[in-house]
Write a protein that holds these residues in place. Structure first.
Motif, PDB file in Angstrom:
ATOM      1  N   ALA A 238       0.830  -1.205   0.000  1.00  0.00           N
ATOM      2  CA  ALA A 238       0.000   0.000   0.000  1.00  0.00           C
ATOM      3  C   ALA A 238       0.866   1.258   0.000  1.00  0.00           C
ATOM      4  O   ALA A 238       0.567   2.233  -0.699  1.00  0.00           O
ATOM      5  N   ALA A 239       1.967   1.251   0.767  1.00  0.00           N
ATOM      6  CA  ALA A 239       2.847   2.416   0.800  1.00  0.00           C
ATOM      7  C   ALA A 239       3.508   2.644  -0.549  1.00  0.00           C
ATOM      8  O   ALA A 239       3.603   3.790  -1.025  1.00  0.00           O
ATOM      9  N   SER A 240       3.963   1.574  -1.181  1.00  0.00           N
ATOM     10  CA  SER A 240       4.579   1.722  -2.499  1.00  0.00           C
ATOM     11  C   SER A 240       3.559   2.150  -3.547  1.00  0.00           C
ATOM     12  O   SER A 240       3.887   2.903  -4.476  1.00  0.00           O
ATOM     13  N   ALA A 241       2.321   1.686  -3.411  1.00  0.00           N
ATOM     14  CA  ALA A 241       1.282   2.112  -4.353  1.00  0.00           C
ATOM     15  C   ALA A 241       1.048   3.611  -4.257  1.00  0.00           C
ATOM     16  O   ALA A 241       0.871   4.289  -5.287  1.00  0.00           O
ATOM     17  N   ALA A 242       1.045   4.157  -3.041  1.00  0.00           N
ATOM     18  CA  ALA A 242       0.885   5.606  -2.884  1.00  0.00           C
ATOM     19  C   ALA A 242       2.052   6.359  -3.509  1.00  0.00           C
ATOM     20  O   ALA A 242       1.866   7.401  -4.154  1.00  0.00           O
ATOM     21  N   ALA A 243       3.283   5.824  -3.358  1.00  0.00           N
ATOM     22  CA  ALA A 243       4.447   6.480  -3.950  1.00  0.00           C
ATOM     23  C   ALA A 243       4.405   6.422  -5.473  1.00  0.00           C
ATOM     24  O   ALA A 243       4.731   7.405  -6.153  1.00  0.00           O
ATOM     25  N   VAL A 244       3.991   5.282  -6.025  1.00  0.00           N
ATOM     26  CA  VAL A 244       3.892   5.168  -7.488  1.00  0.00           C
ATOM     27  C   VAL A 244       2.817   6.098  -8.025  1.00  0.00           C
ATOM     28  O   VAL A 244       2.995   6.755  -9.060  1.00  0.00           O
ATOM     29  N   ALA A 245       1.683   6.175  -7.331  1.00  0.00           N
ATOM     30  CA  ALA A 245       0.606   7.062  -7.787  1.00  0.00           C
ATOM     31  C   ALA A 245       1.027   8.522  -7.755  1.00  0.00           C
ATOM     32  O   ALA A 245       0.539   9.334  -8.546  1.00  0.00           O
ATOM     33  N   ARG A 246       1.942   8.865  -6.866  1.00  0.00           N
ATOM     34  CA  ARG A 246       2.363  10.261  -6.750  1.00  0.00           C
ATOM     35  C   ARG A 246       3.460  10.633  -7.744  1.00  0.00           C
ATOM     36  O   ARG A 246       3.410  11.704  -8.342  1.00  0.00           O
ATOM     37  N   HIS A 247       4.420   9.737  -7.939  1.00  0.00           N
ATOM     38  CA  HIS A 247       5.601  10.088  -8.738  1.00  0.00           C
ATOM     39  C   HIS A 247       5.585   9.482 -10.136  1.00  0.00           C
ATOM     40  O   HIS A 247       6.155  10.056 -11.054  1.00  0.00           O
ATOM     41  N   ARG A 248       4.972   8.308 -10.313  1.00  0.00           N
ATOM     42  CA  ARG A 248       4.964   7.655 -11.629  1.00  0.00           C
ATOM     43  C   ARG A 248       3.557   7.153 -11.922  1.00  0.00           C
ATOM     44  O   ARG A 248       3.287   5.952 -11.917  1.00  0.00           O
ATOM     45  N   ARG A 249       2.662   8.083 -12.155  1.00  0.00           N
ATOM     46  CA  ARG A 249       1.261   7.724 -12.322  1.00  0.00           C
ATOM     47  C   ARG A 249       1.041   6.823 -13.533  1.00  0.00           C
ATOM     48  O   ARG A 249       0.148   5.968 -13.529  1.00  0.00           O
ATOM     49  N   SER A 250       1.852   6.985 -14.575  1.00  0.00           N
ATOM     50  CA  SER A 250       1.674   6.167 -15.769  1.00  0.00           C
ATOM     51  C   SER A 250       1.987   4.698 -15.512  1.00  0.00           C
ATOM     52  O   SER A 250       1.512   3.823 -16.239  1.00  0.00           O
TER      53      SER A 250
END
Length: 317
Positions: A238-250
């Protein structure tokens, strides 16, 4: 009369390249050595190896499972260290799944060793697709083929990695020729292993699997429940998903694809224990970290890992 031409500049002596020592080669070797034994155990389940393996104590199987988890933890800790996380902190971050194995225990040997090999394949896959390193592609393809020897369900992981290419790859991999090459490198070894398994089953195991065997019912509710249960024990995902959604949305669709893969496997009847699902999500979460982490970031990651460790120990998956 003195010559006006400039003096010849002598080439500086070339320095011999310094070869760096791999201080972790022996621990890595000791962790990888049990892999052939695990493959033998799986071959015995298919009736290929001598019945002498029937006499092996179940405790030995448990030890081999722990060694497989050692390979899993070593690969993830090494990746975190390359991204700027200190060695001790990296070892602590991957301690949550290790504690889960020790506390809960599992005898699902094929799934465990297949998961360890899938983690190695993930690293090579990202180096191939994102960074364009050809060697990473061969590592991913061959390692996925070895994983398919242990657990044919890993063929679904191979298909998922191929489906995630458009979301992760750069412009070089979006060309038709490059995409075809990526799919071939990823899929050909696994398909070859599957066909070889069918031949071994036909030659030594008494024929092909009966086509009249009824298939299990497709149950999407069961798959969704298993995926949600695995996510509830994996705070790192879940934490990594939030980071991916913020920095690498694609890249977010590719990151969420493992959830759909787990739900599909369980829905079609492939046995996936909650512990193995938790390990898979943790591996994806830690492998998704591709940038150098500063002190504040890896401290937050360590805190999340500590919470996940406490969650696993108090509420076993």
């Amino acid at each position: 009369m003195a010559s006006a031409s400039p003096p010849a500049v002598l080439p500086s002596p070339s320095l011999s390249p310094q070869v760096s020592r791999d201080r972790w080669r022996w621990p890595r070797t000791l962790l990888i050595l049990p892999l052939p034994l695990l493959l033998i155990f799986q071959a015995r389940r298919n009736g290929v190896v001598s019945p002498l393996l029937d006499r092996v104590d179940p405790l030995v199987v448990s030890v081999l499972v722990v060694l497989a988890s050692g390979v899993w933890c070593h690969v993830l800790a090494a990746r975190l260290h390359r991204n700027g996380v200190p060695r001790l902190v990296a070892a602590f971050i991957v301690a949550a799944p290790g504690l889960a194995i020790c506390a809960v225990g599992t005898t699902d040997l094929p799934s465990m060793i297949g998961m360890a090999l899938v983690v190695v394949a993930l690293d090579g896959y990202l180096r191939f697709v994102v960074e364009g390193q050809t060697l990473g592609g061969f590592v991913a393809g061959i390692t996925l083929a070895c994983a398919a020897v242990c657990d044919l369900a890993t063929l679904v992981y191979m298909a998922a990695l191929a489906a995630a290419v458009p979301f992760l790859a750069g412009t070089w991999a979006r060309q038709v020729r490059a995409t075809t090459a990526i799919l071939a490198v990823l899929a050909f070894p696994s398909v070859a292993v599957y066909l070889g398994w069918l031949y071994v089953r036909w030659r030594f195991g008494g024929g092909f699997p009966s086509p009249t065997t009824p298939l299990p019912d497709f149950d999407p509710v069961r798959g969704a429940v298993a995926a949600i249960s695995g996510l509830s024990h994996c705070l790192l995902y879940a934490a990594s998903a939030a980071a991916v959604a913020r920095h690498r949305r694609s890249a977010l669709p590719a990151y969420l694809l493992p959830v759909a893969v787990v739900a599909l496997l369980v829905a079609v009847g492939a046995s996936r224990s909650t512990l193995v699902i938790n390990l898979f999500f943790t591996a994806v979460a830690l492998t998704a970290i591709r940038t150098h982490l500063v002190r504040r970031e890896w401290l937050v990651l360590a805190a999340v890992a500590a919470l996940q460790t406490a969650l696993v120990l108090t509420w076993p998956p």
